[in-house]
Design a protein around this motif. Structure first.
Motif, PDB file in Angstrom:
ATOM      1  N   SER A  94       0.785  -1.236   0.000  1.00 17.65           N
ATOM      2  CA  SER A  94       0.000   0.000   0.000  1.00 17.65           C
ATOM      3  C   SER A  94       0.816   1.285   0.000  1.00 17.65           C
ATOM      4  O   SER A  94       0.332   2.312  -0.436  1.00 17.65           O
ATOM      5  CB  SER A  94      -0.923   0.021   1.212  1.00 17.65           C
ATOM      6  OG  SER A  94      -0.176   0.232   2.410  1.00 17.65           O
ATOM      7  N   ARG A 105      -5.894   1.472  -1.068  1.00 19.40           N
ATOM      8  CA  ARG A 105      -6.850   0.464  -1.541  1.00 19.40           C
ATOM      9  C   ARG A 105      -6.571   0.111  -3.008  1.00 19.40           C
ATOM     10  O   ARG A 105      -6.535  -1.068  -3.368  1.00 19.40           O
ATOM     11  CB  ARG A 105      -8.275   0.985  -1.382  1.00 19.40           C
ATOM     12  CG  ARG A 105      -9.337  -0.022  -1.819  1.00 19.40           C
ATOM     13  CD  ARG A 105     -10.751   0.514  -1.665  1.00 19.40           C
ATOM     14  NE  ARG A 105     -11.123   0.536  -0.251  1.00 19.40           N
ATOM     15  CZ  ARG A 105     -11.390   1.638   0.455  1.00 19.40           C
ATOM     16  NH1 ARG A 105     -11.332   2.830  -0.101  1.00 19.40           N
ATOM     17  NH2 ARG A 105     -11.718   1.551   1.729  1.00 19.40           N
ATOM     18  N   GLU A 106      -6.362   1.106  -3.845  1.00 19.15           N
ATOM     19  CA  GLU A 106      -6.079   0.863  -5.267  1.00 19.15           C
ATOM     20  C   GLU A 106      -4.793   0.058  -5.438  1.00 19.15           C
ATOM     21  O   GLU A 106      -4.740  -0.870  -6.257  1.00 19.15           O
ATOM     22  CB  GLU A 106      -5.952   2.193  -6.017  1.00 19.15           C
ATOM     23  CG  GLU A 106      -7.255   2.932  -6.185  1.00 19.15           C
ATOM     24  CD  GLU A 106      -7.075   4.343  -6.733  1.00 19.15           C
ATOM     25  OE1 GLU A 106      -5.939   4.717  -7.115  1.00 19.15           O
ATOM     26  OE2 GLU A 106      -8.090   5.082  -6.772  1.00 19.15           O
ATOM     27  N   GLU A 109      -5.417  -3.562  -4.309  1.00 23.84           N
ATOM     28  CA  GLU A 109      -6.241  -4.269  -5.295  1.00 23.84           C
ATOM     29  C   GLU A 109      -5.431  -4.621  -6.547  1.00 23.84           C
ATOM     30  O   GLU A 109      -5.581  -5.706  -7.109  1.00 23.84           O
ATOM     31  CB  GLU A 109      -7.482  -3.453  -5.658  1.00 23.84           C
ATOM     32  CG  GLU A 109      -8.548  -3.485  -4.576  1.00 23.84           C
ATOM     33  CD  GLU A 109      -9.079  -4.885  -4.300  1.00 23.84           C
ATOM     34  OE1 GLU A 109      -9.200  -5.696  -5.242  1.00 23.84           O
ATOM     35  OE2 GLU A 109      -9.377  -5.174  -3.131  1.00 23.84           O
ATOM     36  N   ALA A 112      -3.271  -7.511  -5.609  1.00 22.03           N
ATOM     37  CA  ALA A 112      -4.086  -8.723  -5.490  1.00 22.03           C
ATOM     38  C   ALA A 112      -4.374  -9.297  -6.874  1.00 22.03           C
ATOM     39  O   ALA A 112      -4.262 -10.510  -7.090  1.00 22.03           O
ATOM     40  CB  ALA A 112      -5.379  -8.426  -4.741  1.00 22.03           C
ATOM     41  N   ALA A 113      -4.729  -8.441  -7.830  1.00 16.90           N
ATOM     42  CA  ALA A 113      -5.002  -8.905  -9.192  1.00 16.90           C
ATOM     43  C   ALA A 113      -3.752  -9.511  -9.815  1.00 16.90           C
ATOM     44  O   ALA A 113      -3.818 -10.559 -10.480  1.00 16.90           O
ATOM     45  CB  ALA A 113      -5.527  -7.751 -10.043  1.00 16.90           C
ATOM     46  N   ARG A 122      -7.827 -15.143  -3.716  1.00 14.18           N
ATOM     47  CA  ARG A 122      -8.314 -14.122  -2.783  1.00 14.18           C
ATOM     48  C   ARG A 122      -9.285 -14.783  -1.805  1.00 14.18           C
ATOM     49  O   ARG A 122     -10.197 -15.500  -2.226  1.00 14.18           O
ATOM     50  CB  ARG A 122      -9.018 -13.024  -3.560  1.00 14.18           C
ATOM     51  CG  ARG A 122      -9.604 -11.921  -2.708  1.00 14.18           C
ATOM     52  CD  ARG A 122     -10.472 -11.005  -3.546  1.00 14.18           C
ATOM     53  NE  ARG A 122      -9.692 -10.326  -4.544  1.00 14.18           N
ATOM     54  CZ  ARG A 122      -9.406  -9.030  -4.520  1.00 14.18           C
ATOM     55  NH1 ARG A 122      -9.872  -8.277  -3.555  1.00 14.18           N
ATOM     56  NH2 ARG A 122      -8.679  -8.490  -5.460  1.00 14.18           N
ATOM     57  N   VAL A 125     -11.533  -9.482   2.170  1.00 16.46           N
ATOM     58  CA  VAL A 125     -11.038  -8.126   2.378  1.00 16.46           C
ATOM     59  C   VAL A 125     -11.187  -7.808   3.857  1.00 16.46           C
ATOM     60  O   VAL A 125     -12.196  -8.151   4.488  1.00 16.46           O
ATOM     61  CB  VAL A 125     -11.837  -7.119   1.521  1.00 16.46           C
ATOM     62  CG1 VAL A 125     -11.504  -5.681   1.900  1.00 16.46           C
ATOM     63  CG2 VAL A 125     -11.576  -7.358   0.049  1.00 16.46           C
ATOM     64  N   TYR A 134      -7.126  -1.062   5.177  1.00 14.18           N
ATOM     65  CA  TYR A 134      -7.617  -1.884   4.084  1.00 14.18           C
ATOM     66  C   TYR A 134      -6.563  -2.941   3.815  1.00 14.18           C
ATOM     67  O   TYR A 134      -5.379  -2.626   3.673  1.00 14.18           O
ATOM     68  CB  TYR A 134      -7.854  -1.057   2.809  1.00 14.18           C
ATOM     69  CG  TYR A 134      -8.504  -1.856   1.708  1.00 14.18           C
ATOM     70  CD1 TYR A 134      -9.883  -2.028   1.679  1.00 14.18           C
ATOM     71  CD2 TYR A 134      -7.743  -2.447   0.714  1.00 14.18           C
ATOM     72  CE1 TYR A 134     -10.483  -2.773   0.673  1.00 14.18           C
ATOM     73  CE2 TYR A 134      -8.339  -3.193  -0.295  1.00 14.18           C
ATOM     74  CZ  TYR A 134      -9.714  -3.343  -0.303  1.00 14.18           C
ATOM     75  OH  TYR A 134     -10.309  -4.092  -1.295  1.00 14.18           O
ATOM     76  N   VAL A 136      -6.100  -7.274   2.111  1.00 16.56           N
ATOM     77  CA  VAL A 136      -6.700  -8.424   1.445  1.00 16.56           C
ATOM     78  C   VAL A 136      -5.965  -9.675   1.923  1.00 16.56           C
ATOM     79  O   VAL A 136      -4.729  -9.717   1.896  1.00 16.56           O
ATOM     80  CB  VAL A 136      -6.612  -8.303  -0.094  1.00 16.56           C
ATOM     81  CG1 VAL A 136      -7.112  -9.572  -0.773  1.00 16.56           C
ATOM     82  CG2 VAL A 136      -7.406  -7.092  -0.582  1.00 16.56           C
TER      83      VAL A 136
END
Length: 149
Positions: A94, A105-106, A109, A112-113, A122, A125, A134, A136
């Motif tokens: 992050s 968060r972006e 994410e 994670a992708a 996954r 969250v 935030y 994951v």
């Protein structure tokens, strides 16, 4: 400081080496100096042919190319994972609390992708209203939990 390594029990060290090298920006550990590959090294140490990597590489560990992180070894074991990890890795994707929550968060994410494409799954969250947090929770290809935070 006392040197240490992390060890994962696993079924398929080659899969784990590929995944965790990708996840952490590590690289497969090169064979010791004087050996063409890890299988040659293990033969010299007396490991029976039946226990060597049939693909020929024999590498079951990854290292930080910058030299700051611990060596990670993937130890083959016959039994599968049956319960939740008692220790897990937190991958700090992050940028830290000084970064606004929406940007954190972006970034999480996006990571994670990326790791899902590399073989991770996954799970959930971790966030709650009113908290500046935030994360994951994910699993590697053999089911070991880790967090992106």
């Amino acid at each position: 400081m006392t040197p240490f390594q992390l060890t994962f029990d696993c079924a398929d060290p080659a899969v784990m080496v590929r995944f965790w090298a990708e996840a952490l920006g590590y690289e497969a550990e090169p064979a010791p100096v004087g050996f063409a590959d890890w299988n040659a090294y293990w033969r010299s140490a007396g490991v029976p042919e039946g226990e060597l990597d049939p693909a020929g590489g024999g590498c079951g560990s990854i290292v930080d190319p910058r030299g700051s992180g611990p060596r990670i070894w993937f130890q083959p074991v016959p039994e599968g994972k049956t319960v939740k990890n008692r220790l897990h890795l937190d991958i700090r994707a992050s940028g830290g609390r000084e970064v606004p929550l929406e940007i954190r968060r972006e970034r999480i994410e996006a990571e994670a992708a990326r790791l899902e494409k590399a073989g991770a799954t996954r799970l959930r969250v971790l966030e709650s209203d009113g908290h500046d947090n935030y994360a994951v929770v994910m699993q590697d290809p053999e089911g070991n939990e880790f967090c992106l935070a």
